[in-house]
Scaffold this active site. Structure first.
Site, PDB file in Angstrom:
ATOM      1  N   GLU A 102     -30.325 -14.077-100.304  1.00 34.03           N
ATOM      2  CA  GLU A 102     -29.193 -14.469 -99.455  1.00 34.03           C
ATOM      3  C   GLU A 102     -28.828 -13.381 -98.434  1.00 34.03           C
ATOM      4  OE1 GLU A 102     -25.916 -16.562-101.216  1.00 34.03           O
ATOM      5  OE2 GLU A 102     -24.454 -15.582 -99.916  1.00 34.03           O
TER       6      GLU A 102
ATOM      7  N   ASP B 228     -26.117 -10.245-105.128  1.00 32.63           N
ATOM      8  CA  ASP B 228     -24.713 -10.410-105.510  1.00 32.63           C
ATOM      9  C   ASP B 228     -23.888  -9.176-105.121  1.00 32.63           C
ATOM     10  OD1 ASP B 228     -25.226 -12.924-107.102  1.00 32.63           O
ATOM     11  OD2 ASP B 228     -26.469 -11.523-108.220  1.00 32.63           O
TER      12      ASP B 228
HETATM   13  O1  TRH Z   1     -32.332  -9.139-104.157  1.00 33.56           O
HETATM   14  P1  TRH Z   1     -32.202 -10.581-103.839  1.00 33.56           P
HETATM   15  O2  TRH Z   1     -33.249 -11.457-104.329  1.00 33.56           O
HETATM   16  O3  TRH Z   1     -30.819 -11.020-104.354  1.00 33.56           O
HETATM   17  C1  TRH Z   1     -30.226 -12.243-104.706  1.00 33.56           C
HETATM   18  C2  TRH Z   1     -30.086 -12.316-106.178  1.00 33.56           C
HETATM   19  O4  TRH Z   1     -31.301 -12.675-106.750  1.00 33.56           O
HETATM   20  C3  TRH Z   1     -29.045 -13.332-106.524  1.00 33.56           C
HETATM   21  O5  TRH Z   1     -28.922 -13.534-107.895  1.00 33.56           O
HETATM   22  C4  TRH Z   1     -29.338 -14.592-105.814  1.00 33.56           C
HETATM   23  O6  TRH Z   1     -28.379 -15.489-106.104  1.00 33.56           O
HETATM   24  C5  TRH Z   1     -29.385 -14.314-104.345  1.00 33.56           C
HETATM   25  O7  TRH Z   1     -30.435 -13.389-104.069  1.00 33.56           O
HETATM   26  C6  TRH Z   1     -29.584 -15.546-103.525  1.00 33.56           C
HETATM   27  O8  TRH Z   1     -32.117 -10.766-102.230  1.00 33.56           O
HETATM   28  P2  TRH Z   1     -30.944 -10.480-101.191  1.00 33.56           P
HETATM   29  O9  TRH Z   1     -29.857 -11.491-101.342  1.00 33.56           O
HETATM   30  O10 TRH Z   1     -31.574 -10.393 -99.894  1.00 33.56           O
HETATM   31  O11 TRH Z   1     -30.349  -9.078-101.582  1.00 33.56           O
HETATM   32  C7  TRH Z   1     -31.036  -7.883-101.350  1.00 33.56           C
HETATM   33  C8  TRH Z   1     -30.067  -6.770-101.036  1.00 33.56           C
HETATM   34  O12 TRH Z   1     -30.735  -5.534-101.077  1.00 33.56           O
HETATM   35  C9  TRH Z   1     -29.460  -6.886 -99.643  1.00 33.56           C
HETATM   36  O13 TRH Z   1     -28.108  -6.474 -99.677  1.00 33.56           O
HETATM   37  C10 TRH Z   1     -30.254  -5.897 -98.822  1.00 33.56           C
HETATM   38  C11 TRH Z   1     -30.534  -4.836 -99.839  1.00 33.56           C
HETATM   39  N1  TRH Z   1     -31.685  -3.962 -99.593  1.00 33.56           N
HETATM   40  C12 TRH Z   1     -31.460  -2.607 -99.427  1.00 33.56           C
HETATM   41  O14 TRH Z   1     -30.299  -2.165 -99.425  1.00 33.56           O
HETATM   42  N2  TRH Z   1     -32.529  -1.770 -99.258  1.00 33.56           N
HETATM   43  C13 TRH Z   1     -33.800  -2.223 -99.232  1.00 33.56           C
HETATM   44  O15 TRH Z   1     -34.748  -1.419 -99.067  1.00 33.56           O
HETATM   45  C14 TRH Z   1     -34.015  -3.623 -99.375  1.00 33.56           C
HETATM   46  C15 TRH Z   1     -35.422  -4.165 -99.322  1.00 33.56           C
HETATM   47  C16 TRH Z   1     -32.938  -4.471 -99.565  1.00 33.56           C
END
Ligand code: TRH
Length: 404
Positions: A282, A19
């Site tokens: 996402e 989010d």
């Molecule tokens: O963390 P996620 O599972 O996030 C979400 C939430 O669960 C949300 O509620 C849900 O609705 C959505 O998924 C679909 O996975 P996501 O979306 O990939 O987000 C991870 C974020 O973290 C993304 O902006 C990339 C960042 N990130 C970093 O900045 N550094 C890292 O080392 C990693 C592994 C990720």
């Protein structure tokens, strides 16, 4: 000269990082590429801080890269001296509820704010039909509009910075830049015959089988696992009680290195530098597509299994134009990673089988990943959003004239 447009983005962190990950990207793009004055309201600065460590989790108001970050605590709208004036563009992310006081101000002010509900990403067909639909407030003279990100041209498109593809291409064509990246991360440079994989997923019972397959492969596999809920599974695969960022573990031809959570921009580079990326949720899912590399998506599991439809809708689009046999092996791998392990095992080929078949089509998969990112890059969410805002603004002006 026109005055810059003001914008409030409201974000509640439901869980994990997606989010705030999406909202932060949107805020930066509106500020840096379109000169807008953006305030980002977020209820969880600690999660934000993981993506962007210079954020101070205790500061109610701070400026970061030209974006005003406000801690959205339930009490802040009750403090009268804050005197918050609603912006011209108001974006509630993922249907989070705007503070009552703020909505009341939107009604009271002279100009009409444009109110957008930025929805979750989905490749399902119905999205195109709901994109940009108005939703009049049940009791107040306000209308909110649904804005759906998506893959099809009739949807809101995807977040993509104007210079991202050029930066990715430069990074991928410069061995020195990549070497500096690995050094900064404390990871050795890739061996010539190695396959380098990044792994960001939820707990997944298909993981041990995949690790086992990699450990038996006839070339070295380096798997860079991001810190998070999957670490207990990694520990148990290696017969450990506990693993943490910085640990290196070996089993046959598989080396696993546990990475700390890295800054969001560095995470993009990690995906640009790896041969294949396992992503989730996402935002990392979208960024893997911009990386132009093969990827496997662990979709966010929903209780009513709605994610299964979302997964197959995406796969249908993603595989359009691919040879049927390649589409089938990719489907097998993705389904095994997402469904096969939680449903009837016998129905799905094993991850081991699916992985081997995908590898056999490695070059085609690589080319397809590149073409796919190229194909999607023409549909920018921010440009679509701003065009839509202009359209609504014209309607508001006409309404004002007819009121006079
Ligand atoms: O963390 P996620 O599972 O996030 C979400 C939430 O669960 C949300 O509620 C849900 O609705 C959505 O998924 C679909 O996975 P996501 O979306 O990939 O987000 C991870 C974020 O973290 C993304 O902006 C990339 C960042 N990130 C970093 O900045 N550094 C890292 O080392 C990693 C592994 C990720």
């Amino acid at each position: 000269m026109n005055k810059p447009i003001t914008c409030d983005i409201f974000c509640t962190v439901i869980d994990n990082f997606g989010d705030i990950g999406v909202c932060w990207r949107l805020a930066k793009q509106l500020t840096h590429e379109h000169g807008m004055i953006v305030r980002l309201w977020v209820d969880d600065l600690l999660s934000f801080c993981r993506l962007h460590p210079i954020i101070c989790p205790d500061m109610p108001i701070q400026d970061c890269f030209g974006v005003e970050i406000r801690h959205w605590s339930s009490s802040c709208f009750e403090i009268p001296f804050l005197n918050v004036e609603p912006s011209q563009l108001v974006i509630e992310a993922f249907a989070c509820e705007l503070p009552e006081h703020y909505v009341a101000e939107m009604v009271a002010q002279e100009y009409k704010s444009i109110w957008i509900n930025l929805e979750y990403l989905s490749a399902e067909e119905w999205v195109a039909g709901c994109h940009c639909l108005p939703s009049p407030h049940p009791t107040l003279p306000l209308t909110k509009y649904f804005f759906f990100p998506g893959f099809a041209p009739q949807t809101g498109g995807l977040l993509l910075e104007q210079d991202l593809i050029a930066r990715r291409d430069a990074f991928q064509s410069e061995p020195h830049t990549q070497a500096a990246f690995w050094r900064a991360l404390g990871v050795p440079l890739p061996k010539s015959d190695e396959m380098r994989v990044s792994m960001f997923c939820y707990e997944n019972i298909a993981l041990p089988e995949l690790f086992c397959t990699w450990s038996e492969s006839n070339f070295p596999v380096l798997c860079l696992v991001s810190e998070g809920c999957v670490l207990s599974q990694v520990a148990s695969f290696f017969g450990r009680e506990h693993v943490e960022a910085g640990d290196t573990l070996q089993c046959g031809n598989l080396e696993v290195r546990v990475l700390p959570f890295i800054e969001q921009d560095r995470y993009d580079e990690l995906m640009w530098a790896c041969d294949i990326n396992f992503v989730r949720g996402e935002d990392s899912f979208v960024r893997a597509q911009w990386a132009g590399k093969p990827f496997v998506w662990h979709i966010y599991p929903q209780q009513d299994c709605a994610h299964i439809n979302k997964l197959s809708s995406f796969m249908e689009l993603y595989c359009l134009g691919l040879q049927l046999d390649i589409a089938q092996v990719l489907n097998n791998l993705w389904e095994g990673w997402n469904i096969g392990n939680s449903a009837d095992q016998a129905f799905f080929p094993s991850s081991k089988q699916a992985w081997k078949e995908c590898l056999a089509h490695k070059y085609l998969w690589q080319r397809h990943s590149r073409d796919w990112s190229q194909r999607l890059s023409g549909n920018s969410l921010v440009l679509n959003l701003l065009n839509f805002v202009k359209k609504i603004d014209r309607i508001h002006s006409l309404e004002c004239k007819s009121d006079i």
